[in-house]
Design a protein around this motif. Structure first.
Motif: not given
Length: 206
Positions: A21-22, A36-37, A52-57, A115-116
């Motif tokens: 995220s940072i 993003a989703f 899956v990737t949306a959960g890490f930004v 995202v998130g």
């Protein structure tokens, strides 16, 4: 302070979320759109990796901080209760449930983007409520509230907010993801640990 060396999966999830995220926020903000989703990109272009990737930004530091604090307080308890493998299944299963419900609700909204880690972490939180429904949670870190009361209120608010949201509205909280994560967390915990539902019913007097 919690000793996260005893719960390596939670520690790894915290580190991966924070680092990615940072990095994205500071160095590659354009990646948010790519990770993003987005239902339109998933359904029409087959970009299923976004589930899956949306959960890490995250959209900003505050968004990241709230999610990571929640994971820090509840993740270790669930990891010790379920064990690392089942806990990992709970986390990612809840994320997929969150995005699955979002995909159903927002499938016709070409502008929708989210995202998130909220969906996954909501699943962890609701799994905790199964084991300890009367444990006191602290809303805004100050207001004590039993876990089961929080869960009921959370679902009611999410359903109301989803009903009020315009069909093409963008921005704001992804209430459908929160609700999907909550449902997923409860169902997955019941599948992973057959004792969870009987224990919950016993504690609430049924």
């Amino acid at each position: 302070m919690l000793d996260l060396t005893q719960t390596p999966i939670t520690l790894a999830l915290l580190i991966v979320n924070v680092v990615i995220s940072i990095y994205v926020l500071r160095s590659r903000p354009q990646l948010i759109a790519s990770l993003a989703f987005r239902p339109e990109r998933i359904l029409r272009h087959g970009e299923v990796y976004r589930l899956v990737t949306a959960g890490f930004v995250h959209v900003n530091g505050a968004h990241l901080l709230v999610n990571m604090l929640t994971l820090y307080f509840f993740g270790p308890w669930l990891e010790m209760a379920l064990g690392p493998i089942r806990y990992l299944m709970l986390y990612f299963g809840s994320e997929l449930a969150a995005h699955g419900l979002s995909l159903i609700v927002q499938r016709g909204n070409v502008r929708y983007s989210a995202v998130g880690a909220s969906g996954a972490i909501t699943g962890v939180l609701f799994a905790f409520c199964l084991y300890a429904p009367f444990r006191m949670l602290y809303l805004f870190f100050a207001i004590p509230i039993p876990a089961i009361v929080f869960a009921i209120g959370f679902v009611a608010i999410s359903l109301y907010a989803m009903k009020q949201r315009g069909p093409d509205q963008v921005g704001g909280l992804a209430h459908e993801a929160h609700l999907g994560g909550a449902i997923g967390g409860v169902l997955i915990t019941g599948l992973l640990d057959p004792r969870a539902f009987p224990l919950f019913l016993q504690q609430i007097g049924l």
